[in-house]
Write an enzyme that holds these catalytic residues in place. Structure first.
Site, PDB file in Angstrom:
ATOM      1  N   ASP A  93      -4.297   7.733  11.928  1.00 43.66           N
ATOM      2  CA  ASP A  93      -3.081   8.216  12.583  1.00 43.66           C
ATOM      3  C   ASP A  93      -1.997   8.422  11.528  1.00 43.66           C
ATOM      4  O   ASP A  93      -1.289   7.492  11.155  1.00 43.66           O
ATOM      5  CB  ASP A  93      -2.611   7.233  13.651  1.00 43.66           C
ATOM      6  CG  ASP A  93      -1.429   7.768  14.465  1.00 43.66           C
ATOM      7  OD1 ASP A  93      -0.808   8.763  14.029  1.00 43.66           O
ATOM      8  OD2 ASP A  93      -1.138   7.204  15.527  1.00 43.66           O
TER       9      ASP A  93
ATOM     10  N   HIS B 136       5.578   6.988  11.398  1.00 42.23           N
ATOM     11  CA  HIS B 136       5.229   5.646  10.934  1.00 42.23           C
ATOM     12  C   HIS B 136       5.370   5.487   9.418  1.00 42.23           C
ATOM     13  O   HIS B 136       5.042   4.424   8.885  1.00 42.23           O
ATOM     14  CB  HIS B 136       3.788   5.326  11.355  1.00 42.23           C
ATOM     15  CG  HIS B 136       3.549   5.494  12.821  1.00 42.23           C
ATOM     16  ND1 HIS B 136       4.123   4.667  13.760  1.00 42.23           N
ATOM     17  CD2 HIS B 136       2.815   6.395  13.515  1.00 42.23           C
ATOM     18  CE1 HIS B 136       3.749   5.050  14.967  1.00 42.23           C
ATOM     19  NE2 HIS B 136       2.962   6.097  14.845  1.00 42.23           N
TER      20      HIS B 136
END
Length: 293
Positions: free
Chosen positions: A195, A200
């Protein structure tokens, strides 16, 4: 506007994924396992000698990628998509390395109404490429905050949930509590398991999304809950974890401390939730898990 018929009919087709023991160890490192290199139980996840795999890794194997962003003709507002729930059922223990086939499909789309968004359920089956054996079934629920109000056109599924409702945790004191610290660089490591959403990793992207800094992946928080339950109730044997499901309720910032609270229910069944110690915010709720004897 979301195209209900096309989206409901979406299938990924077979996604072939070959992974190695290095990938298995990298996934565990992304969850903070190995933070104490003298802890023999943690070492089993991150060292090839007697290596074990945490079953929640099934959620990241053979995934179809960011299809909701790439398939623009479906009309999904990807920027307003929120991961709401995640579950996995393990049918056979995951190998520490091998080749698996993932096949994903949309099982349900519920229109909450104009301005209220929609709810989409996606299921992934994971099979062993050589034997064809079913290893795991992963289920995720996505909130499409920008896609409500389409029922007046193409229609929508009935509002009853496609998957069993996630019940609340008991209102009594938990039977077990475990604090799990996360590392400041946790999201940077976890993203290497697949991911790579810049939310993030990139402070500028996080700021545009309204966060003071990059947030931890919801699946990393969920994986840490599984790690804690295995420690508390399965004698550190991850193969005994047969299923886990929870609602993702709030983001975690890398470096914060997770407090996993768990309750024993029927034989082998657990309820759990996860709070962030520093902010006293519930980040996973309505959790359920099953542990084999």
């Amino acid at each position: 506007m979301i195209d209900f018929d096309q989206t409901k009919a979406w299938r990924s087709g077979p996604v072939r994924h070959t992974y190695t023991t290095r990938d298995t160890m990298l996934y565990a490192l992304g969850l903070g396992l190995g933070s104490d290199p003298m802890d023999a139980q943690q070492l089993r996840y991150v060292y090839e000698k007697d290596l074990v795999v945490l079953p929640t890794m099934a959620a990241v194997l053979a995934s179809p990628g960011a299809w909701m962003r790439e398939r623009t003709e479906l009309g999904i507002d990807f920027l307003k998509l929120v991961h709401g729930e995640q579950g996995v059922t393990i049918h056979q223990p995951l190998p520490t390395a091998g080749t698996v086939i993932g096949e994903s499909r949309v099982t349900r789309i519920v229109d909450k109404g104009e301005g209220k968004g929609a709810v989409m359920h996606v299921e992934k089956t994971l099979t062993h490429a050589d034997s064809g054996a079913l290893l795991a079934t992963a289920e995720q629920v996505l909130f499409l905050r920008g896609d409500g109000g389409f029922s007046g056109g193409s229609g929508g599924d009935a509002p009853a949930p496609a998957l069993p409702a996630v019940p609340a945790v008991p209102d009594t004191a938990p039977d077990a509590v475990l604090e799990v610290p996360t590392r400041p660089e946790a999201a940077l490591i976890y993203r290497l398991s697949g991911d790579t959403n810049p939310l993030h990793a990139d402070p500028a992207v996080a700021a545009k999304a309204g966060f003071p800094r990059p947030i931890l992946h919801g699946l990393a928080t969920w994986g840490n809950a599984a790690r804690a339950l295995v420690q508390l109730f399965a004698d550190h044997e991850p193969a005994r974890l047969r299923s886990i499901r929870a609602r993702l309720t709030s983001p975690v910032y890398p470096g914060e401390t997770l407090v996993v609270e768990a309750w024993r229910l029927a034989e082998g069944e657990l309820a759990f939730r996860v709070r962030v110690k520093e902010r006293d915010v519930v980040v996973l709720n309505n959790g359920r898990a099953k542990i084999a004897a």
